[in-house]
Structure formats: structure tokens, C-alpha cells
Design a protein around this motif. Structure first.
Motif, mmCIF file in Angstrom:
data_model
loop_
_atom_site.group_PDB
_atom_site.id
_atom_site.type_symbol
_atom_site.label_atom_id
_atom_site.label_comp_id
_atom_site.label_asym_id
_atom_site.label_seq_id
_atom_site.Cartn_x
_atom_site.Cartn_y
_atom_site.Cartn_z
ATOM 1 N N VAL A 102 9.335 -4.021 9.644
ATOM 2 C CA VAL A 102 8.209 -3.531 8.842
ATOM 3 C C VAL A 102 8.777 -3.100 7.496
ATOM 4 O O VAL A 102 9.621 -2.211 7.420
ATOM 5 N N VAL A 103 8.330 -3.775 6.427
ATOM 6 C CA VAL A 103 8.856 -3.460 5.096
ATOM 7 C C VAL A 103 7.882 -2.621 4.276
ATOM 8 O O VAL A 103 8.267 -2.009 3.286
ATOM 9 N N GLU A 104 6.617 -2.579 4.702
ATOM 10 C CA GLU A 104 5.640 -1.777 3.967
ATOM 11 C C GLU A 104 4.530 -1.356 4.921
ATOM 12 O O GLU A 104 4.138 -2.112 5.809
ATOM 13 N N CYS A 105 4.029 -0.158 4.741
ATOM 14 C CA CYS A 105 2.966 0.357 5.586
ATOM 15 C C CYS A 105 1.906 0.973 4.678
ATOM 16 O O CYS A 105 2.180 1.904 3.930
ATOM 17 N N THR A 106 0.681 0.422 4.741
ATOM 18 C CA THR A 106 -0.420 0.952 3.917
ATOM 19 C C THR A 106 -1.643 1.133 4.797
ATOM 20 O O THR A 106 -1.756 0.526 5.868
ATOM 21 N N LYS A 107 -2.590 1.921 4.340
ATOM 22 C CA LYS A 107 -3.832 2.125 5.070
ATOM 23 C C LYS A 107 -4.726 0.896 4.907
ATOM 24 O O LYS A 107 -4.771 0.295 3.842
ATOM 25 N N HIS A 108 -5.409 0.557 6.009
ATOM 26 C CA HIS A 108 -6.350 -0.566 5.966
ATOM 27 C C HIS A 108 -7.562 -0.120 5.150
ATOM 28 O O HIS A 108 -8.060 1.010 5.316
ATOM 29 N N PRO A 109 -8.096 -0.980 4.273
ATOM 30 C CA PRO A 109 -9.233 -0.580 3.424
ATOM 31 C C PRO A 109 -10.492 -0.226 4.224
ATOM 32 O O PRO A 109 -11.300 0.589 3.781
ATOM 33 N N ASN A 110 -10.681 -0.799 5.400
ATOM 34 C CA ASN A 110 -11.862 -0.502 6.214
ATOM 35 C C ASN A 110 -11.519 0.429 7.380
ATOM 36 O O ASN A 110 -12.305 0.580 8.301
ATOM 37 N N GLY A 111 -10.346 1.037 7.364
ATOM 38 C CA GLY A 111 -9.907 1.883 8.457
ATOM 39 C C GLY A 111 -10.468 3.302 8.385
ATOM 40 O O GLY A 111 -11.077 3.701 7.389
ATOM 41 N N CYS A 112 -10.281 4.055 9.457
ATOM 42 C CA CYS A 112 -10.718 5.446 9.528
ATOM 43 C C CYS A 112 -9.699 6.334 8.813
ATOM 44 O O CYS A 112 -8.537 6.009 8.707
ATOM 45 N N GLU A 113 -10.166 7.458 8.436
ATOM 46 C CA GLU A 113 -9.282 8.442 7.776
ATOM 47 C C GLU A 113 -8.413 9.127 8.769
ATOM 48 O O GLU A 113 -8.617 9.404 9.843
#
Length: 64
Positions: free
Chosen positions: A53-64
Motif C-alpha cells: 500500500v503506497v497511498e491511503c485516502t478516504k473514499h469520496p462516497n465513504g462514511c466519516e
């Protein structure tokens, strides 16, 4: 009695394949009745993929 090839290598220094060790033991008078290969993990880890895993970001349609 079952004896592991790796266990045997701890006590005897040799560079032979397991099949050859089995044959030599039989010829020396220690009958090897069955030679079976075993796997510590069933399937020998065939089909396993390793990733990084080289990058981890929040999914745009994901929950907070």
C-alpha cells in the motif's frame, strides 16, 4: 515411524533430494515404506499475491 526430511538434515550433513535420501535409506536396510510430501500451509500458498500500500485516502462516497 514418520521422520521429517528437515529433521534428518539437522543431524546429518548432506545435499541430496528427499527422493534420493529415501532410496539410500532403503538400500541401507532401513525400509522407507512411503514417501509423502507435506505442506505447512494447504495449497502451498499458490495463488497468494503480495502487495504494498503506497497511498491511503478516504473514499469520496465513504462514511466519516
Amino acid at each position: 515411524m514418520k521422520i521429517s526430511y528437515n529433521w534428518l538434515k539437522r543431524y546429518a550433513d548432506f545435499d541430496l533430494q528427499p527422493e534420493e535420501v529415501s532410496r539410500l535409506l532403503t538400500f541401507s536396510g532401513l525400509e522407507v515404506e512411503v514417501f509423502e510430501k507435506t505442506e505447512s500451509v494447504k495449497g502451498g500458498l499458490k495463488g497468494v499475491f503480495v502487495g504494498l500500500v503506497v497511498e491511503c485516502t478516504k473514499h469520496p462516497n465513504g462514511c466519516e
